[in-house]
Scaffold this active site. Structure first.
Site, PDB file in Angstrom:
ATOM      1  N   PHE A  50       0.868  -1.185   0.038  1.00 18.41           N
ATOM      2  CA  PHE A  50      -0.012  -0.170   0.014  1.00 18.41           C
ATOM      3  C   PHE A  50       0.951   1.235  -0.005  1.00 18.41           C
ATOM      4  CE2 PHE A  50      -2.323   3.712   1.680  1.00 18.41           C
ATOM      5  CZ  PHE A  50      -3.483   3.390   0.971  1.00 18.41           C
ATOM      6  N   ASP A  56       9.823   2.749   1.456  1.00 15.99           N
ATOM      7  CA  ASP A  56       8.536   3.661   1.889  1.00 15.99           C
ATOM      8  C   ASP A  56       8.422   3.419   3.309  1.00 15.99           C
ATOM      9  OD1 ASP A  56       5.940   4.493   2.615  1.00 15.99           O
ATOM     10  OD2 ASP A  56       4.782   3.726   0.644  1.00 15.99           O
ATOM     11  N   LYS A 106       3.134  11.229   6.860  1.00 16.89           N
ATOM     12  CA  LYS A 106       2.325  11.152   7.989  1.00 16.89           C
ATOM     13  C   LYS A 106       2.779  11.574   9.287  1.00 16.89           C
ATOM     14  CE  LYS A 106      -0.117   6.634   6.667  1.00 16.89           C
ATOM     15  NZ  LYS A 106      -1.380   7.360   6.295  1.00 16.89           N
TER      16      LYS A 106
END
Length: 403
Positions: free
Chosen positions: A141, A226, A255
């Protein structure tokens, strides 16, 4: 409850249904606690998918944001901003890397890395024009833009959104042999999450990341990691790669880099790659804005003390010790990394959604993924007593569903 129902009705009527939220309407939050519009308190056990690593309204981060609000929030990159320079230097020095490129969201960081890898492939590796290939991992994801879903095998993200971007392929996460076979002379990068978060906190096999690094160097391919969810102390170190001694060419952050106050993301890496970008070839009106830069520098200052990393280690050990006895008692498997866990609910006991709804009734907020899994990621500022209370709620809910 009337106000809660009104807000839910407004959202369901006027906002597109791209999420399936739990039926709670949050109005305020502090630390690990959130309060709904009716005044009921809930413990946040999701941290906005690890965007709230430092808790809600952390005083240091709020102070930095408020101070910058009184100065200037946005200049665009058409001009130099005084807050951006320190942020860029702070982030590079924190990670021991050469350069950074700021964006806003995690998906933008991934898109930026894809462009950078392709440019490197054409200008440095010598790949023929428009032939660059990038290899990712199945069940990944990285976001939901049209390019990124082309690398996904999740039907809910892909269906009816084609045609898909060429030059992107994926192999099973953890399968070195499959990765080796997928790399061709046109491969410019391998892109992966060191731990697959959305998939249910899936940890890599021992030695996998180190082998990916060895293989990418051997084949002259970039390694792009990531760390949008794993980074910023969530797993007990600033980056998860720090734990396994792997130094990628590019690291993607987002984030928690924005402290849960503003969207902040970045690609951080070597000058050999980031130095290829020239004016006009990539950018963002809001990327690197003064407000985001001020908050980002404050986040980095928190990480420099090591306190948050240590909290993740200590409370993570407590979390693991509380979860492991549930296996075989309504839970089929648990996977933990620092203060982060994936908990697979036994189908005989119920679904992840059912567990989430039962916990909501008890004042604990978690979220399900892939039907049977719940993800646990409380803010790193959670106390031993708060975590103990939360684990009691989970154990009692699982037991009640079994009964």
């Amino acid at each position: 409850m009337a106000r809660s129902h009104t807000v839910i009705d407004q959202i369901e009527t006027f906002a597109a249904h791209n999420y399936h939220p739990l039926p709670v309407v949050i109005e305020s939050a502090q630390g690990v606690w959130m309060t709904d519009v009716d005044g009921r308190r809930y413990m946040d056990f999701l941290s906005a998918y690890s965007a709230m690593n430092f808790g809600h309204n952390h005083p240091v981060l709020v102070e930095a944001a408020v101070a910058q609000l009184h100065k200037v929030c946005l200049t665009s990159r058409a001009f130099y901003a005084s807050a951006f320079g320190p942020f860029a230097q702070d982030l590079c020095e924190l990670l021991g890397m050469d350069m950074m490129l700021p964006m806003n969201t995690g998906a933008e960081a991934v898109e930026t890395a894809i462009k950078l890898a392709r440019k490197w492939g054409y200008q440095v590796k010598g790949v023929a024009p428009d032939a660059a290939e990038i290899v990712g991992m199945q069940d990944n994801f990285h976001g939901r833009t049209t390019t990124i879903i082309s690398l996904s095998n999740d039907d809910s993200a892909r269906a009816d959104f084609g045609p898909y971007t060429p030059g992107l392929t994926s192999v099973p996460f953890g399968d070195v042999d499959a990765l080796r076979a997928a790399i061709t002379p046109n491969t410019v990068a391998v892109l992966l999450e060191p731990i697959q978060g959305e998939a249910g906190v899936i940890l890599p096999p021992e030695g996998f990341l180190a082998e990916v690094r060895r293989l990418t160097r051997e084949r002259n391919v970039l390694m792009i990691v990531d760390e949008i969810q794993t980074g910023m102390a969530r797993t007990g170190t600033t980056l998860y790669c720090d734990q396994v001694g792997v130094e990628p060419d590019l690291v993607l952050l987002g984030k928690a880099l924005g402290g849960g106050i503003v969207p902040v993301s970045a690609v951080v890496g070597t000058r050999d790659v980031l130095g290829l970008i020239q004016p006009g070839q990539h950018g963002s009106t809001f990327g690197g804005n003064p407000l985001a830069s001020a908050v980002g520098s404050a986040v980095i200052a928190l990480l420099h003390t090591g306190e948050m990393q240590q909290r993740a280690v200590e409370r993570g050990a407590q979390l693991r010790a509380a979860l492991e006895p549930l296996v075989g008692h309504g839970v089929t498997e648990v996977r933990t990394a620092g203060l982060w866990a994936g908990v697979d609910i036994d189908p005989a006991a119920g679904t992840g959604r059912e567990v989430s709804e039962r916990l909501l009734e008890r004042g604990l907020l978690v979220k399900d993924t892939h039907v049977q899994t719940i993800r646990i990621a409380p803010p790193l500022v959670i106390t031993e007593g708060e975590l103990e209370w939360a684990m009691v709620q989970l154990a009692e809910v699982v037991e009640s569903l079994r009964s």
